[in-house]
Structure formats: structure tokens, C-alpha cells
Design a protein around this motif. Sequence first.
Motif, PDB file in Angstrom:
ATOM      1  N   LYS A 117       9.147  19.400  11.327  1.00 28.59           N
ATOM      2  CA  LYS A 117      10.510  19.367  10.758  1.00 28.59           C
ATOM      3  C   LYS A 117      10.484  19.649   9.256  1.00 28.59           C
ATOM      4  O   LYS A 117      11.314  20.404   8.743  1.00 28.59           O
ATOM      5  CB  LYS A 117      11.155  17.986  11.021  1.00 28.59           C
ATOM      6  CG  LYS A 117      11.302  17.651  12.485  1.00 28.59           C
ATOM      7  CD  LYS A 117      11.803  16.237  12.704  1.00 28.59           C
ATOM      8  CE  LYS A 117      10.823  15.162  12.318  1.00 28.59           C
ATOM      9  NZ  LYS A 117       9.597  15.080  13.131  1.00 28.59           N
ATOM     10  N   HIS A 122       6.207  14.198   6.599  1.00 29.24           N
ATOM     11  CA  HIS A 122       6.660  15.581   6.748  1.00 29.24           C
ATOM     12  C   HIS A 122       5.822  16.483   5.845  1.00 29.24           C
ATOM     13  O   HIS A 122       5.919  16.402   4.616  1.00 29.24           O
ATOM     14  CB  HIS A 122       8.151  15.695   6.417  1.00 29.24           C
ATOM     15  CG  HIS A 122       9.017  14.932   7.379  1.00 29.24           C
ATOM     16  ND1 HIS A 122      10.382  14.885   7.282  1.00 29.24           N
ATOM     17  CD2 HIS A 122       8.700  14.215   8.492  1.00 29.24           C
ATOM     18  CE1 HIS A 122      10.870  14.154   8.290  1.00 29.24           C
ATOM     19  NE2 HIS A 122       9.866  13.737   9.020  1.00 29.24           N
ATOM     20  N   ASP A 126       6.505  14.739  14.527  1.00 26.63           N
ATOM     21  CA  ASP A 126       5.469  15.638  13.986  1.00 26.63           C
ATOM     22  C   ASP A 126       5.583  17.071  14.505  1.00 26.63           C
ATOM     23  O   ASP A 126       4.583  17.791  14.600  1.00 26.63           O
ATOM     24  CB  ASP A 126       4.050  15.098  14.303  1.00 26.63           C
ATOM     25  CG  ASP A 126       3.812  13.750  13.672  1.00 26.63           C
ATOM     26  OD1 ASP A 126       4.509  13.423  12.691  1.00 26.63           O
ATOM     27  OD2 ASP A 126       2.938  13.027  14.169  1.00 26.63           O
ATOM     28  N   GLN A 168      11.201  11.393  12.939  1.00 28.97           N
ATOM     29  CA  GLN A 168      10.736  11.093  14.299  1.00 28.97           C
ATOM     30  C   GLN A 168      11.220  12.171  15.287  1.00 28.97           C
ATOM     31  O   GLN A 168      11.414  13.302  14.892  1.00 28.97           O
ATOM     32  CB  GLN A 168      11.179   9.682  14.739  1.00 28.97           C
ATOM     33  CG  GLN A 168      10.445   8.543  14.009  1.00 28.97           C
ATOM     34  CD  GLN A 168      10.927   8.239  12.611  1.00 28.97           C
ATOM     35  OE1 GLN A 168      12.112   8.059  12.394  1.00 28.97           O
ATOM     36  NE2 GLN A 168      10.037   8.187  11.648  1.00 28.97           N
ATOM     37  N   THR A 179       3.183   2.599  13.037  1.00 23.98           N
ATOM     38  CA  THR A 179       2.544   3.125  11.826  1.00 23.98           C
ATOM     39  C   THR A 179       2.215   1.995  10.845  1.00 23.98           C
ATOM     40  O   THR A 179       1.677   2.256   9.770  1.00 23.98           O
ATOM     41  CB  THR A 179       3.472   4.132  11.126  1.00 23.98           C
ATOM     42  OG1 THR A 179       4.694   3.459  10.800  1.00 23.98           O
ATOM     43  CG2 THR A 179       3.776   5.325  12.009  1.00 23.98           C
ATOM     44  N   THR A 218      10.441   4.119  18.176  1.00 25.27           N
ATOM     45  CA  THR A 218      10.639   3.561  16.850  1.00 25.27           C
ATOM     46  C   THR A 218      11.941   2.767  16.854  1.00 25.27           C
ATOM     47  O   THR A 218      12.665   2.766  17.859  1.00 25.27           O
ATOM     48  CB  THR A 218      10.607   4.674  15.775  1.00 25.27           C
ATOM     49  OG1 THR A 218      10.585   4.063  14.484  1.00 25.27           O
ATOM     50  CG2 THR A 218      11.794   5.616  15.886  1.00 25.27           C
TER      51      THR A 218
END
Length: 429
Positions: A16, A41, A13, A223, A128, A238
Motif C-alpha cells: 500500500k 509501509h 503488507d 492492514q 506486532t 487486528t
Amino acid sequence: MPVVIIIGGQWGDEGKGRVVDLVARKADIVARYSGGNNAGHTVVNEFGESRLHLVPAGIFYPDKVCVIGNGVIIDPKVLLEEIDDLQSRGVTFDNLRISGRCQIIMPWHLMIDRLDEELRGKGAIGTTARGVGPCFSDKVARAGIRMADLIDPEGFRERLSFALPYKNAFLEKVYGAEPLSFDEVYSTYSEYAARIAPFVTETAELVQDALERGETILMEGAQGTLLDLDAGTYEFVTSATPSSMAAGAGVGLGIGPTQISKVLAVYKAYQTRVGNGPMPTELMGEEGDTLRERGHEYGATTGRPRRCGWFDAVASRYTRRLNNLTGMVMTRLDVLDDYPTIKVCTAYRLDGKVTKIFPSSTRALMRVEPIYEELPGWQKDTKECRAFKDLPPQARSYIKRIEELVGCPIDMVSVGPQREQAVIINPII
Ligand code: GDP
Ligand code: IMO
Ligand code: MG
């Protein structure tokens, strides 16, 4: 400048999508190569605010080819919803290309993600819940279903006949959950497949042909390095393979390491994290709430409040070195506009000793105390600044100090979510 990679330097976050949307105008191809729709994004441009989960952030330029590379895992339902939403706002998809090698997120992956988190209880990762971990597990276990299988009716029947009984046994015996119906899954996913099939092609060939023609490829990471399976704060990471690091990027698109010309990582001017796991500079209570509200720090995928804290130069130097960055991008400088003083973590105290090393032990990282340096704030609006010299002197000093601590030049500073709200110091492409 043939291949430029943009990755996240923190816990995701960082902005990007926003950076790729700006830089894409100088690229020929924009490609996602890792992660899945755990990514969110945000892009703010003439099409309004868009939250992209799978579609590359170059999609707003009709003349750019957008590639979803083999390293991305795809939930077909989410992809189609995203395409429908963007199309309804005037975005065209003639230039979207998807690799047949992408793994597919199936309904059992979503179920297992939730059930696994429940079983972990207090040790939950705070995923998530998009089925990402279980899908990557199946990829590695050679039990996945790929896009090329999904769009071939006989191939899909064969793969589903293999996978479903095995997954149903798991769901029933391990989790006590209801099994899934073959016919329902087959018919629903076949409908998705029919709509997605026209986009599927040999993307690695397409990318290599473009490179032979001297075209520029912008690679949009998902990520961040601190969420990487190898480099991150394991087990609070992740599951993406290839990784959220530059070293893995080529694998997810079909590019060799010697073809990569630049690696940039995006960093917020402070630190955030969603989900569980250590975060040494996290601000608790009112201080954290203030930063969250000033930055509207809520997840783009799940809407969860992001944990907020001061910039961690120890973690950032670590991610800079692991990726051998050629440059950094700093976003959200404007969020710090009102602070009279700003802290930066320059070292950790671990069991009484001062260290600048980001420890591999997650338990140790949970124990470290940040050592701060305090810098003067600028208390001026930076949102309209478009050149480095326009920034208040204290903001320039803050940027310079971070460059020094992390050990890498900052090529661009973002001062707002909109495409043009940026100070370009060195052109990225
Ligand atoms: P990504 O996953 O790295 O693309 O980042 P996200 O989209 O999840 O989160 C970044 C958030 O910051 C989004 O809401 C962006 O619109 C916003 N953003 C990006 N750059 C800036 C900036 O310079 N200033 C402000 N105020 N917001 C920004
Ligand atoms: P972008 O691309 C921020 C986090 C989750 C959780 C952990 C594991 O938008 O920067 P997962 O669902 O992947 O199994 O969750 O990783 N996470 C992210 N945090 N930004 C992301 O992507 C993220 N993708 C995963 O919150 O802590
Ligand atoms: Mg995001």
C-alpha cells in the motif's frame, strides 16, 4: 476525483505504501485514517528506503498536506523517532497535520499486549506487540487518552489521574506486573506532547474545506480486509476501529460515504501473512521458503518471516465484494518471474464439498483444502516493463485470469519496489 481510498485486499503488507507514494503526486492531501504503528509501509524513492509506521506515504512531496486522521492511534515516541529519522534524510514536515481525536498508545498498552499474548499461550494472535489491541480496547471502553488531552498539560494530568490507578490495579492484580509511576509517565509523555503539539489541528475541518475547494484526497489504508475486526479471520485479526475496510475509512478521517469516489485494494500476486491464524494457500517447507526468499518476505514492522503461499482467489473475491472495489492493484508480479508454473486457488474443499465462499468460521477455514488451477509461468524479467504490452504474454494471461476470478479490473501492476517500477493500466487519480 475527490476521494480515493487505497486499502489492503489480503492480510496486510500488500504494498500500500509503495502504491500511495506513486499515486500521491496527483493528490492534494494524503491521509492515514486507521491502525497505528503496527503498520509498516515501505517506500523506495529518491530518499532511499523508508519504512513508515504512522506518517502518511505522501510526506516525500513537500507540496502535499499529510494528515494523520482521528482513526489512527499514535505512539508518540514512535512518531517522533519516525519524524527525526526522515528529517535527517531531508524530508520536510511543514505539511504534517494530526487530529486531536487520535487515541494515544500509553506504556500500559505495550505491557498488556505482551502479557495478554503470554496468557493466550498456544492461542496467541502473534500481534506486532505495539500496544494496538489494548489501545483500541480502551478507546471503545471510553478509557483512552486522546491527542487533544495529551497536548493540554492540565487535561493530560486529569486523564492520567483517572486512567493510571485503574490500569495499575489491572497490571498488578491480573498480570502480577509492576505498577507504573505517575510522575515518570507524566513527565515523559509531556515532553513528547510539547514536540507534537505544533502539528495538531482540526483535521476533519481541514479535509472538508479542501473538498469544498475541489481538491483530491488520497486515503492510505493500513492492514488488510482479512485482518479486519469484522470481516477478517477473527480472532486472528487486528483491533482497529474504524475498520481496515473501505466502509470504515471515512469515519477515521471525517468524510461521509457519499464523498468517496473510488476504492482500490492492493493485492500481491501471491499471498502472505504475518502472525497466526488460518491461511488456506500457505506453502510449507521448501516451497514456502523459496517464495519467501525470492520475495524477501520479512515484516516491515517486526522483521518476522512472512508466511507465503499462492494467490487465493476465493479470499480475494470475498474482499473485493465486501469493499465493492472499483479497481485492484497487483504488486510483486516480478517475484513470480522465475516460476515455470504458477498456481491460483479457485475454490476450497470443505468437509468434502467444493465451495467458493470464504467461511466465517475460523475453524472451518483452518480445515479447508485449496483447489488449484495451474497457469504457465513466463520465466522472463518483468522489472523493466512499463506498459501492459511490454509484459510477457503469460504474465498478461495471469493478470487477466486473476481479474476474472476476483471479478474486478486491475488498474496497476507493480513490478518492483521502486516508485517508477509500475505498469499503469488505468490511471488511479
Ligand atoms: P504495506 O504495508 O502494504 O505498505 O507493504 P509493506 O511495505 O509492508 O510490504 C511490501 C513490500 O513489498 C515492501 O518491502 C516493498 O518495498 C515491496 N514491494 C512493493 N511492491 C513491490 C513489487 O512490485 N515488487 C517487489 N519485488 N517488491 C515490492
Ligand atoms: P500493514 O499496514 C501485516 C497483524 C499482526 C497480527 C495481527 C494482530 O503494514 O499492512 P496487532 O499488532 O495489530 O494487534 O496484530 O495483525 N498485522 C499486520 N500484518 N501488515 C500489517 O500492517 C499488520 N498490522 C497488524 O501480524 O497477525
Ligand atoms: Mg506492511
